[in-house]
Design an enzyme around this catalytic site. Sequence first.
Site, PDB file in Angstrom:
ATOM      1  N   ARG A 176      66.914  49.889  43.119  1.00 41.10           N
ATOM      2  CA  ARG A 176      67.704  49.985  44.355  1.00 41.10           C
ATOM      3  C   ARG A 176      66.792  50.029  45.580  1.00 41.10           C
ATOM      4  O   ARG A 176      65.619  50.359  45.491  1.00 41.10           O
ATOM      5  CB  ARG A 176      68.624  51.197  44.314  1.00 41.10           C
ATOM      6  CG  ARG A 176      67.945  52.539  44.168  1.00 41.10           C
ATOM      7  CD  ARG A 176      68.976  53.645  44.289  1.00 41.10           C
ATOM      8  NE  ARG A 176      68.472  54.885  43.740  1.00 41.10           N
ATOM      9  CZ  ARG A 176      69.016  56.072  43.978  1.00 41.10           C
ATOM     10  NH1 ARG A 176      70.074  56.166  44.759  1.00 41.10           N
ATOM     11  NH2 ARG A 176      68.528  57.167  43.443  1.00 41.10           N
ATOM     12  N   ASP A 217      57.607  40.458  30.424  1.00 42.95           N
ATOM     13  CA  ASP A 217      58.285  40.230  31.711  1.00 42.95           C
ATOM     14  C   ASP A 217      58.643  38.747  31.801  1.00 42.95           C
ATOM     15  O   ASP A 217      58.011  37.905  31.155  1.00 42.95           O
ATOM     16  CB  ASP A 217      57.347  40.616  32.863  1.00 42.95           C
ATOM     17  CG  ASP A 217      58.123  40.930  34.138  1.00 42.95           C
ATOM     18  OD1 ASP A 217      58.313  42.130  34.429  1.00 42.95           O
ATOM     19  OD2 ASP A 217      58.547  39.980  34.837  1.00 42.95           O
ATOM     20  N   ARG A 277      62.003  66.628  37.856  1.00 46.39           N
ATOM     21  CA  ARG A 277      62.171  66.792  39.316  1.00 46.39           C
ATOM     22  C   ARG A 277      62.736  68.181  39.635  1.00 46.39           C
ATOM     23  O   ARG A 277      62.375  68.785  40.642  1.00 46.39           O
ATOM     24  CB  ARG A 277      63.085  65.681  39.854  1.00 46.39           C
ATOM     25  CG  ARG A 277      62.395  64.335  39.835  1.00 46.39           C
ATOM     26  CD  ARG A 277      63.264  63.250  40.436  1.00 46.39           C
ATOM     27  NE  ARG A 277      62.520  61.997  40.516  1.00 46.39           N
ATOM     28  CZ  ARG A 277      63.063  60.799  40.373  1.00 46.39           C
ATOM     29  NH1 ARG A 277      64.350  60.684  40.164  1.00 46.39           N
ATOM     30  NH2 ARG A 277      62.316  59.725  40.471  1.00 46.39           N
ATOM     31  N   SER A 291      66.886  51.186  32.768  1.00 50.52           N
ATOM     32  CA  SER A 291      67.525  50.404  33.834  1.00 50.52           C
ATOM     33  C   SER A 291      68.780  51.104  34.354  1.00 50.52           C
ATOM     34  O   SER A 291      69.507  51.746  33.594  1.00 50.52           O
ATOM     35  CB  SER A 291      67.917  49.014  33.309  1.00 50.52           C
ATOM     36  OG  SER A 291      66.844  48.426  32.626  1.00 50.52           O
ATOM     37  N   GLY A 315      57.755  49.913  34.309  1.00 49.23           N
ATOM     38  CA  GLY A 315      57.299  49.459  32.993  1.00 49.23           C
ATOM     39  C   GLY A 315      55.789  49.616  32.839  1.00 49.23           C
ATOM     40  O   GLY A 315      55.296  50.074  31.798  1.00 49.23           O
ATOM     41  N   ARG A 329      72.615  53.919  42.620  1.00 50.05           N
ATOM     42  CA  ARG A 329      72.237  53.243  41.368  1.00 50.05           C
ATOM     43  C   ARG A 329      73.402  52.386  40.850  1.00 50.05           C
ATOM     44  O   ARG A 329      73.194  51.323  40.281  1.00 50.05           O
ATOM     45  CB  ARG A 329      71.856  54.277  40.307  1.00 50.05           C
ATOM     46  CG  ARG A 329      70.621  55.109  40.660  1.00 50.05           C
ATOM     47  CD  ARG A 329      70.337  56.112  39.554  1.00 50.05           C
ATOM     48  NE  ARG A 329      69.191  56.957  39.822  1.00 50.05           N
ATOM     49  CZ  ARG A 329      69.247  58.125  40.469  1.00 50.05           C
ATOM     50  NH1 ARG A 329      70.394  58.581  40.913  1.00 50.05           N
ATOM     51  NH2 ARG A 329      68.146  58.829  40.640  1.00 50.05           N
ATOM     52  N   HIS A 365      73.071  60.406  35.401  1.00 52.87           N
ATOM     53  CA  HIS A 365      71.867  60.156  36.217  1.00 52.87           C
ATOM     54  C   HIS A 365      72.300  59.447  37.502  1.00 52.87           C
ATOM     55  O   HIS A 365      72.082  58.258  37.685  1.00 52.87           O
ATOM     56  CB  HIS A 365      70.878  59.305  35.401  1.00 52.87           C
ATOM     57  CG  HIS A 365      69.612  58.984  36.121  1.00 52.87           C
ATOM     58  ND1 HIS A 365      68.737  59.945  36.570  1.00 52.87           N
ATOM     59  CD2 HIS A 365      69.059  57.784  36.464  1.00 52.87           C
ATOM     60  CE1 HIS A 365      67.709  59.360  37.156  1.00 52.87           C
ATOM     61  NE2 HIS A 365      67.881  58.046  37.116  1.00 52.87           N
ATOM     62  N   ASP A 371      65.128  63.745  35.527  1.00 52.04           N
ATOM     63  CA  ASP A 371      65.805  64.658  36.464  1.00 52.04           C
ATOM     64  C   ASP A 371      65.341  66.100  36.243  1.00 52.04           C
ATOM     65  O   ASP A 371      65.196  66.866  37.203  1.00 52.04           O
ATOM     66  CB  ASP A 371      67.329  64.545  36.302  1.00 52.04           C
ATOM     67  CG  ASP A 371      67.819  63.123  36.540  1.00 52.04           C
ATOM     68  OD1 ASP A 371      67.152  62.391  37.293  1.00 52.04           O
ATOM     69  OD2 ASP A 371      68.843  62.729  35.949  1.00 52.04           O
ATOM     70  N   ALA A 419      57.612  44.467  33.441  1.00 56.36           N
ATOM     71  CA  ALA A 419      56.228  44.878  33.752  1.00 56.36           C
ATOM     72  C   ALA A 419      56.097  45.272  35.221  1.00 56.36           C
ATOM     73  O   ALA A 419      55.006  45.266  35.784  1.00 56.36           O
ATOM     74  CB  ALA A 419      55.249  43.758  33.397  1.00 56.36           C
ATOM     75  N   GLY A 420      57.238  45.608  35.830  1.00 63.68           N
ATOM     76  CA  GLY A 420      57.200  46.113  37.206  1.00 63.68           C
ATOM     77  C   GLY A 420      56.550  47.495  37.209  1.00 63.68           C
ATOM     78  O   GLY A 420      55.939  47.916  36.222  1.00 63.68           O
TER      79      GLY A 420
HETATM   80  C1  LMR Z   1      64.907  57.340  39.589  1.00 66.80           C
HETATM   81  O1  LMR Z   1      65.629  58.332  39.516  1.00 66.80           O
HETATM   82  O2  LMR Z   1      63.754  57.381  40.045  1.00 66.80           O
HETATM   83  C2  LMR Z   1      65.425  56.024  39.097  1.00 66.80           C
HETATM   84  O3  LMR Z   1      66.696  56.164  38.558  1.00 66.80           O
HETATM   85  C3  LMR Z   1      65.407  54.978  40.162  1.00 66.80           C
HETATM   86  C4  LMR Z   1      66.321  55.262  41.322  1.00 66.80           C
HETATM   87  O4  LMR Z   1      67.050  54.343  41.709  1.00 66.80           O
HETATM   88  O5  LMR Z   1      66.313  56.356  41.884  1.00 66.80           O
END
Ligand code: LMR
Length: 308
Positions: free
Chosen positions: A82, A32, A151, A119, A12, A88, A175, A148, A8-9
Amino acid sequence: MKVTVVGAGAVGASCAEYIAIKDFASEVVLLDIKEGYAEGKAMDLMQTASLNSFDTKIVGSTNDYSKTAGSDVVVITSGIPRKPGMTREELIGINAGIVKEVSSNLIAQSPDAIIIVVSNPMDTMTYLVHKTTGLPKNRIIGMGGALDSARFKYRLAEALGAPISDVDGMVIGGHSDTGMVPLTRLATRNSIPVTEFLSEERLTQVKEDTKVGGATLTKLLGTSAWYAPGAAVSALVQAIACDQKKIFPCSTMLEGEYGLSDICIGVPVVLGASGIEKIVEIELSEEEKEYIKNSAEGVSKTNGLLAL
Ligand code: LMR
């Protein structure tokens, strides 16, 4: 449609929020280990329901997996994020144990569920869920490529000076900061190849900015991102819930596709009611094949750190 989100961070909770706002699920269980935390987030989110016009019921639970029973889709966001300067892959030591336990607990309560893994290191955690649960490959989906690609589209739109809705593009591969393969050759602005608008040099910059998308945000925020990861998960859950047959790049177990086997890595897949309904094999250029091969080597190296 019942969805469980473990963790639940920020990721989540964003994920639960976007799923609820889209109003396609009847129930979202947020779970959580931190006492009262998921209950608090669930209550806070439920108090937005009348304002945001959704009927999805959000339930919080402190590590009580019986509340997750009968879930159709389960999302694993648990583990630690991280910090700036980390990769990661460095999270594997702590996150592997957590993901292993969480996936076993979830499947004990929801044996027919489709699992979405968030995760990190995501491709290796997806591989670990395969090895832990033994579920058929269509029911285990790693989320990274959808994020990705979002982005990538953001960076392309920025470079083009175009609205994001005009832009299409996809990132395949692992990733990770070095493993992503943004497919600039196939990216388009309203059906026109972006190569018609952007120089080789500008496209290289777009690719590099995309690959470090998560690291850039981690540096700015002091921890990893949550809005786009949460939105990416909700898009995958919606594709399953609404049987949309949409194509997303997702981490999936490959058995010869793209010349790779016994590895989970991002490739285009069709997502529908039964999860991954098809792996789409596209013809890659020689350069792209080389990038994917190197990316897979990186993921395999991280997989080798798992105690299986
Ligand atoms: C992300 O791409 O946002 C996630 O995988 C978290 C991260 O460590 O970058």
